[in-house]
Design an enzyme around this catalytic site. Structure first.
Site, short mmCIF file in Angstrom:
data_model
loop_
_atom_site.label_atom_id
_atom_site.label_comp_id
_atom_site.label_asym_id
_atom_site.label_seq_id
_atom_site.Cartn_x
_atom_site.Cartn_y
_atom_site.Cartn_z
N ASP A 51 0.82 -1.21 0.00
CA ASP A 51 0.00 0.00 0.00
C ASP A 51 0.86 1.26 0.00
O ASP A 51 0.50 2.26 -0.62
CB ASP A 51 -0.93 0.00 1.22
CG ASP A 51 -1.90 -1.17 1.17
OD1 ASP A 51 -2.55 -1.36 0.12
OD2 ASP A 51 -1.99 -1.90 2.16
N THR A 63 -1.62 -2.03 4.78
CA THR A 63 -2.75 -1.82 5.67
C THR A 63 -3.67 -3.02 5.47
O THR A 63 -4.26 -3.18 4.41
CB THR A 63 -3.50 -0.51 5.36
OG1 THR A 63 -3.85 -0.49 3.97
CG2 THR A 63 -2.65 0.70 5.69
N HIS A 69 -7.68 -10.53 6.17
CA HIS A 69 -6.34 -11.10 6.42
C HIS A 69 -6.29 -11.88 7.74
O HIS A 69 -5.22 -12.19 8.23
CB HIS A 69 -5.28 -10.00 6.39
CG HIS A 69 -5.22 -9.32 5.05
ND1 HIS A 69 -4.44 -9.79 4.02
CD2 HIS A 69 -5.88 -8.25 4.55
CE1 HIS A 69 -4.61 -9.01 2.95
NE2 HIS A 69 -5.48 -8.07 3.26
N ASP A 97 -0.10 -13.59 1.81
CA ASP A 97 0.58 -12.57 2.62
C ASP A 97 1.94 -13.08 3.09
O ASP A 97 2.94 -12.35 3.01
CB ASP A 97 -0.26 -12.17 3.83
CG ASP A 97 -1.55 -11.44 3.47
OD1 ASP A 97 -1.65 -10.92 2.34
OD2 ASP A 97 -2.44 -11.40 4.33
#
Length: 155
Positions: A51, A63, A69, A97
């Site tokens: 981001d 973020t 997430h 992630d």
């Protein structure tokens, strides 16, 4: 409990969820600008499309929405309908992630994950506390970390 919307309405609502310029991204951008920190947004050339990219300190900030997430906080709730579908979808986000975090670290980037609960909601951090933690991490050259309602933690 059944969904209150038909499939087409639910699909339309889900497509409308923003992937950039969200309220939490706008708040973080404002805090970074107030500190005089130069940044770029959503660099597609980096793993995970961070981001915020702060080239001067070779760091990136994500973020993360607590639901999308799977953050272990009061903002994450397992959906009552299509539970298996949602847990699989969110699980894939978490796997991606982790993969992106490792790729960024391998490329020499430091990573900060800023959780939605630290930016909004009943337990959010105020601007002064949030700014202090962000600046400390950016300028301190520390390892990869995350910020949530409890403060900053190394990963």
């Amino acid at each position: 409990m059944a969904d209150v919307h038909d499939k087409a309405t639910r699909s339309k609502n889900m497509r409308a969820i923003a992937t950039r310029d969200t309220a939490i991204e706008k708040r973080l951008a404002s805090l970074l600008m107030d500190q005089g920190i130069a940044f770029r947004v959503q660099d597609a050339t980096l793993p995970g499309r961070p981001d915020f990219v702060i080239d001067e300190y070779r760091c990136v900030i994500f973020t993360h929405g607590c639901f999308w997430h799977h953050h272990h906080c009061y903002l994450f709730k397992v959906p009552a309908t299509r539970t298996e579908f949602w847990l699989e979808k969110i699980g894939k986000n978490v796997e991606r992630d982790s993969r992106d975090l490792l790729k960024l670290q391998t490329l020499g980037w430091r990573v900060l994950i800023l959780w939605e609960c630290a930016l909004r909601g009943r337990d959010k951090l105020d601007d002064a506390a949030l700014s202090e933690r962000i600046e400390e991490w950016i300028c301190g050259g520390g390892a990869t970390a995350q910020i949530d309602t409890q403060g900053i933690h190394l990963l």
